[in-house]
Design an enzyme around this catalytic site. Structure first.
Site, PDB file in Angstrom:
ATOM      1  N   SER A   1       0.834  -1.195   0.000  1.00  0.00           N
ATOM      2  CA  SER A   1       0.000   0.000   0.000  1.00  0.00           C
ATOM      3  C   SER A   1       0.877   1.256   0.000  1.00  0.00           C
ATOM      4  CB  SER A   1      -0.961  -0.045   1.194  1.00  0.00           C
ATOM      5  OG  SER A   1      -1.924   0.979   1.132  1.00  0.00           O
TER       6      SER A   1
ATOM      7  N   ASP B   1     -10.468  -3.236  -4.952  1.00  0.00           N
ATOM      8  CA  ASP B   1      -9.708  -2.202  -4.258  1.00  0.00           C
ATOM      9  C   ASP B   1      -9.898  -0.846  -4.955  1.00  0.00           C
ATOM     10  OD1 ASP B   1      -7.822  -0.670  -2.932  1.00  0.00           O
ATOM     11  OD2 ASP B   1      -6.157  -2.059  -3.274  1.00  0.00           O
TER      12      ASP B   1
ATOM     13  N   HIS C   1      -8.750  -4.074  -0.506  1.00  0.00           N
ATOM     14  CA  HIS C   1      -7.465  -3.635   0.023  1.00  0.00           C
ATOM     15  C   HIS C   1      -7.100  -4.299   1.360  1.00  0.00           C
ATOM     16  CE1 HIS C   1      -4.219  -0.704  -0.469  1.00  0.00           C
ATOM     17  NE2 HIS C   1      -4.179  -0.635   0.849  1.00  0.00           N
TER      18      HIS C   1
END
Length: 335
Positions: free
Chosen positions: A168, A273, A303
């Site tokens: 991320s 996501d 996510h």
């Protein structure tokens, strides 16, 4: 939606931290919620699967940084030949640059170190909003330079493999480091050899900074903006706290003038996501620049699913693919 993921989400909804439901949570609430929903389940899963303690050594080091000492956690495999050297992976945790710490991935990195016989260095960078952009970037860069200079102290040899990776926001930092290291004479003769990018954010897709050639390809924020755990509103809030100009390539690596000469990249993206298209577009941009890249897309999940719900089948598939991707980056597996 993947049926295992749907069931896990349904069972966890009643126990979701209040901060996940709040329109304007405090940073303290966000950090506590992250520990509850991400760090604890991920650590518990990997703790139960740790290799024997005799197969690796863990050492925390304080290294000099631009804002004071930086904590890095080094995991070194133990082998009969004490003189043996290993490739090295600098790992950067996720959390939007505002939450999280090295505990998130600690046990998983121990497993990776033993399974792949690779040294891992896990960075505890400064967080926003207390330390806004570019404090975290600077810490991660200081850690990368430290690894390059002190590789032998942690039984690594960067000629065997010098990788950077993250999840991320950590993948965002990793992509930034690949560019900065490419351009810095400091890394002459000790360049990075690979990058592992899990669910990366590479540009603020809701700003005017997205290059015209990619604007039509950005659909995931509209399609998935309400999907838990990290919604469009949550992403906006995290970006606001970071305080970065959306046009700065250190914040949005897609915006670097050139991606040519970067090390190979292995990328993972998730169908549901909001950040899905960041990884897909970035892989296209890398290939266009002549950079070798591989990408895997996981259907029906969103996510960070592999951390909050590490037991579902696609989470296991993602972890297996990380090992394969790292082996590819290390030249141990054909493309």
């Amino acid at each position: 939606m993947d049926p295992d993921y749907a069931a896990a989400l349904a069972s966890s909804a009643a126990n979701a931290p209040a901060a996940y439901q709040s329109a304007s949570p405090t940073i303290e609430e966000l950090r506590a919620a992250f520990v509850h929903a991400v760090t604890i389940p991920n650590k518990k899963y990997h703790e139960e699967r740790l290799p024997p303690a005799s197969s690796y050594v863990v050492e925390d080091k304080l290294i000099p940084g631009p804002g004071g000492d930086i904590l890095v956690r080094c995991v070194v495999p133990v082998v009969p030949d004490d003189a043996q050297k290993f490739p090295v992976l600098l790992w950067i945790h996720g959390g939007g640059g505002c939450v999280g710490d090295i505990e998130i991935d600690d046990y998983h990195l121990r497993r990776i170190s033993v399974d792949l016989q690779i040294v891992t260095v896990n960075v505890e960078y400064r967080l926003a909003p207390e330390h806004p952009f570019p404090a975290a970037n600077d810490d991660c860069y200081a850690a990368l330079k430290w690894v390059a200079e002190h590789a032998s102290e942690i039984k690594s040899d960067i000629s065997l493999g010098f990788l950077v990776g993250g999840h991320s926001k950590g993948a965002n930092f990793a992509a930034m480091l690949a560019h900065v290291a490419r351009d810095d004479p400091f890394f002459e003769g000790r360049q990075l050899t690979g990058q592992l990018l899990r669910e990366p954010a590479v540009v603020d897709s809701e700003s005017d900074s997205v290059p015209d050639e990619y604007k039509a390809d950005y659909k995931s924020m509209d399609e998935n903006g309400n999907n838990p755990p990290i919604t469009r509103a949550a992403i906006k809030n995290l970006r606001r706290m970071q305080g970065a100009p959306p046009t700065d390539p250190r914040y949005a690596p897609l915006l670097y003038p050139s991606h040519a000469g970067l090390p190979p990249a292995y990328i993972q993206v998730l169908e549901l996501d909001p950040l899905r298209d960041d990884g897909i577009i970035y892989e296209k941009a890398l290939r266009k620049a002549g950079v070798r890249a591989r990408i895997d897309l996981y259907p029906g999940v969103s996510h960070g699913f592999h951390m909050s719900f590490p037991t579902i089948k696609l989470a296991e598939k993602g972890r297996e693919d990380v090992l394969k991707g790292l082996n590819w980056l290390l030249g141990r597996e054909a493309c």
